[in-house]
Motif scaffolding. Structure first.
Motif, short mmCIF file in Angstrom:
data_model
loop_
_atom_site.label_atom_id
_atom_site.label_comp_id
_atom_site.label_asym_id
_atom_site.label_seq_id
_atom_site.Cartn_x
_atom_site.Cartn_y
_atom_site.Cartn_z
N ARG A 133 -7.69 7.25 5.32
CA ARG A 133 -7.57 7.31 7.08
C ARG A 133 -7.41 8.72 7.49
O ARG A 133 -6.87 9.65 7.02
CB ARG A 133 -6.32 6.37 7.56
CG ARG A 133 -6.51 4.91 7.27
CD ARG A 133 -5.09 4.48 7.67
NE ARG A 133 -4.20 4.59 6.80
CZ ARG A 133 -3.00 4.66 7.10
NH1 ARG A 133 -2.42 3.94 7.96
NH2 ARG A 133 -2.06 5.21 6.18
N ARG A 150 1.24 -10.95 8.34
CA ARG A 150 0.35 -9.97 8.93
C ARG A 150 1.19 -9.65 10.25
O ARG A 150 0.47 -9.03 11.28
CB ARG A 150 -1.20 -10.43 9.21
CG ARG A 150 -1.68 -10.54 7.78
CD ARG A 150 -1.83 -9.23 7.00
NE ARG A 150 -2.63 -8.33 7.58
CZ ARG A 150 -3.66 -7.79 7.28
NH1 ARG A 150 -4.48 -8.18 6.15
NH2 ARG A 150 -4.28 -6.85 7.97
N GLU A 186 -0.39 -12.23 14.52
CA GLU A 186 0.20 -11.74 15.98
C GLU A 186 -0.49 -12.71 17.10
O GLU A 186 -1.46 -13.22 16.87
CB GLU A 186 -0.27 -10.34 16.24
CG GLU A 186 0.52 -9.40 15.42
CD GLU A 186 -0.38 -8.08 15.45
OE1 GLU A 186 -1.48 -8.33 14.81
OE2 GLU A 186 0.18 -7.08 15.74
N VAL A 206 -4.33 3.79 12.12
CA VAL A 206 -5.57 3.10 12.88
C VAL A 206 -4.99 2.12 14.04
O VAL A 206 -5.74 1.83 15.04
CB VAL A 206 -6.65 2.16 11.70
CG1 VAL A 206 -7.74 1.64 12.56
CG2 VAL A 206 -6.91 3.48 10.76
N ALA A 207 -4.01 0.87 13.32
CA ALA A 207 -3.74 0.14 14.51
C ALA A 207 -3.12 0.55 15.73
O ALA A 207 -3.42 -0.15 16.76
CB ALA A 207 -2.65 -1.12 13.64
N ARG A 223 0.82 -1.04 0.00
CA ARG A 223 0.19 -0.02 -0.11
C ARG A 223 0.82 1.21 -0.06
O ARG A 223 1.87 1.42 0.93
CB ARG A 223 -0.81 -0.01 1.45
CG ARG A 223 -2.09 0.97 0.92
CD ARG A 223 -2.81 1.17 2.29
NE ARG A 223 -2.08 1.68 3.45
CZ ARG A 223 -1.83 1.30 4.57
NH1 ARG A 223 -2.51 -0.09 4.93
NH2 ARG A 223 -0.92 1.54 5.64
N ASN A 258 -7.31 -7.04 15.07
CA ASN A 258 -7.75 -6.56 13.55
C ASN A 258 -8.06 -7.98 12.74
O ASN A 258 -8.04 -7.83 11.46
CB ASN A 258 -6.62 -6.05 13.07
CG ASN A 258 -7.16 -5.22 11.74
OD1 ASN A 258 -8.20 -4.85 11.82
ND2 ASN A 258 -6.17 -4.71 10.87
N1 GSH Z 1 -0.84 -6.73 12.53
C1 GSH Z 1 -2.09 -6.06 12.22
C2 GSH Z 1 -2.81 -6.77 11.01
O1 GSH Z 1 -2.25 -7.34 10.38
O2 GSH Z 1 -4.02 -6.24 10.70
C3 GSH Z 1 -1.54 -4.62 11.85
C4 GSH Z 1 -0.74 -4.37 10.80
C5 GSH Z 1 -0.15 -3.02 10.65
O3 GSH Z 1 -0.22 -2.27 11.55
N2 GSH Z 1 0.00 -2.83 9.34
C6 GSH Z 1 0.52 -1.47 8.95
C7 GSH Z 1 -0.64 -0.63 8.42
O4 GSH Z 1 -1.06 -1.03 7.30
C8 GSH Z 1 1.69 -1.60 7.68
S1 GSH Z 1 3.10 -2.38 8.41
N3 GSH Z 1 -1.31 0.29 9.25
C9 GSH Z 1 -2.21 1.01 8.79
C10 GSH Z 1 -2.76 1.74 10.09
O5 GSH Z 1 -2.58 1.12 11.18
O6 GSH Z 1 -3.62 2.64 9.77
#
Ligand code: GSH
Length: 474
Positions: free
Chosen positions: A450, A267, A211, A461-462, A125, A216
């Motif tokens: 976002r 993930r 995880e 978001v995470a 992304r 999520n």
């Molecule tokens: N482990 C969780 C999942 O797989 O849904 C979170 C993964 C995560 O934080 N991915 C980051 C992301 O796309 C990229 S390394 N974050 C977007 C956000 O939190 O807004």
């Protein structure tokens, strides 16, 4: 920026009514997250945080982001195949950043052993902010590209319906048509399914590497269920489960619990705290295996901030697109100022420039997952501390992108109902599959908007800072 929904945002009574309409619409659509209290149980869940209304995004910039995604897919994929470039670009970083150094160690080991799989699957992304220039123009500027665990494509596939419903109840049905359709869950699954099919073993499974705490999970489930609907068997396993029960069989085939794994979809594994010594062993096991890794270790490295900064140097994009000047121009147009902190005169100039005008810049370490960037006074302190030592090469410096703030209401469990001044970040999902030298799939499969309050400098978001949103094309 003035929102076309200003009258609605000013109508307190209407906003109060819309809150439960909005939350229930999200629950009905499956825009869900597990709770912090019960991150591994689906007994009591909540809506994922989201905005009450979509946020304005100029249509030409949205289209530009969509169009350049295929170029970015090619770029990431080409970087991942260029050992000389990765070695050079990351040489200073791996001396001081243990996490990148560990990834690099695995990369070298896998290269030395020889690649066991020629199928490459990329799900990424590319994230942008819309920079508002002093002359009143707005331009698309890349924040970063996520080549591992690029999330929220599942939930983003359901939010357009939620926002269109809210607009209808608010008496703004006509605005609903300006929310673009979105289905990254399908597009991401198309990529995984293609790689699975090319692996060519009907009984092999797709493994989501997840995880320990899985708040999520519903975002994942949308992609998982797309795969199940094509009769592709999906399993979810943690690093520890791979440590305990994963093994390599004949021809380096990856097995866990007697199942052969065709595709590993990470993930997890993008932050130092995701690893222990044993888990690094598990990562190595998977990387050495014949399974298609998404991403493989070289594509993970291609997504580092240091690589992003090196790409902005004159002539570097041309290395990856020797015969396609137009792609170079499209990609370069999205770059903002990126500066090295390597030891030497150029890095010294970067330090001085940042300290002289901290508000213009962001200091970025080699980290994913959000909330790691350093701003303002804190940035000056860090730079003062590290400026004479090679520790500074663990960071890069970037121009601060300045989007125009917009009013919206952020809906988050337990948060008060008050309109906030917000900033948005637009992401485009890229999917590609390559076998050997042949690109068999290269697409942009959807988007993610976002939005966060201007009170926060950084965080997705995470990380609990931003919330899900939709573009209202204008
Ligand atoms: N482990 C969780 C999942 O797989 O849904 C979170 C993964 C995560 O934080 N991915 C980051 C992301 O796309 C990229 S390394 N974050 C977007 C956000 O939190 O807004």
């Amino acid at each position: 920026m003035a929102s076309p929904l200003e009258d609605v945002l000013a109508n307190e009574a209407l906003l109060k009514d819309l809150v439960s309409v909005a939350k229930d619409a999200a629950l009905l659509q499956g825009v869900l997250m597990r709770t912090k209290e019960e991150p591994n149980a689906s007994e009591v869940v909540s809506y994922a945080p989201f905005t009450m209304f979509p946020s304005p995004v100029p249509r030409p910039l949205f289209e530009q982001a969509k169009q350049v995604q295929r170029d970015f897919n090619l770029l990431v994929d080409r970087i991942s195949q260029d050992t000389e470039f990765l070695e050079q670009a990351l040489a200073s970083t791996i001396k001081v950043d243990d996490f990148t150094a560990q990834l690099f160690k695995i990369y070298r080991q896998v290269l030395q052993e020889g690649l066991s799989q020629t199928i490459v699957l990329g799900l990424n992304r590319s994230d942008y902010m819309l920079d508002y220039g002093k002359d009143g123009s707005t331009s698309l500027k890349q924040v970063e590209i996520n080549t591992i665990a690029a999330s929220f494509g599942g939930l983003a596939s359901r939010t357009p319906t939620v926002h269109r419903h809210i607009l209808k109840v608010a008496g703004k049905s006509d605005e609903g048509v300006r929310i673009p359709d979105n289905n990254p869950a399908k597009g991401l699954a198309d990529g995984i399914a293609k790689a699975w099919e090319m692996y060519d073993s009907k009984s092999a499974v797709v493994m989501f590497l997840v995880e320990d705490f899985q708040m999520n999970i519903y975002d994942h489930r949308f992609v998982e269920n797309e795969l199940w609907s094509r009769n592709i068997h999906v399993i979810r396993r943690t690093f520890d489960e791979v440590c305990e029960r994963g093994s390599l069989g004949q021809d380096k085939r990856l097995f866990i619990d007697s199942l052969e794994v065709a595709v590993v979809y990470y993930r997890n594994g993008y932050m130092p705290q995701n690893y222990t010594e044993q888990r690094w062993e598990a990562r190595l096991l998977m990387e050495r295996s014949r399974a298609v890794k998404c991403p493989d270790i070289s594509t993970h490295l291609a997504g580092t901030k240091k690589v992003q900064q090196e790409l902005a140097r004159p002539g570097v994009l041309e290395r990856f697109f020797p015969d396609d000047q137009e792609a170079v121009v499209r990609i370069r147009a999205t770059f903002t100022g990126l500066y090295t902190l390597d030891m030497g005169e150029e890095g010294d100039r970067t330090v001085a420039m940042a300290i002289a005008d901290p508000d213009q810049f962001v200091l970025k370490p080699q980290r994913e997952g959000g909330g790691n960037n350093i701003y303002g006074e804190d940035m000056c302190k860090v730079l003062h501390n590290v400026k004479e030592s090679s520790e500074r090469t663990a960071y890069i410096l970037m121009d601060k992108i300045r989007p125009q703030p917009v009013k919206n209401v952020l809906l988050r469990r337990g948060a008060p109902l008050t309109p906030s001044t917000c900033l948005s970040e637009l992401g485009m999902y890229g999917v590609y599959v390559r076998q050997g030298k042949e690109m068999v799939l290269n697409d942009c499969v959807g988007h993610l908007l976002r939005t966060k309050s201007t009170e926060h400098d950084d965080g997705g978001v995470a990380a609990g800072v931003a919330v899900l949103d939709n573009p209202l094309l204008c």
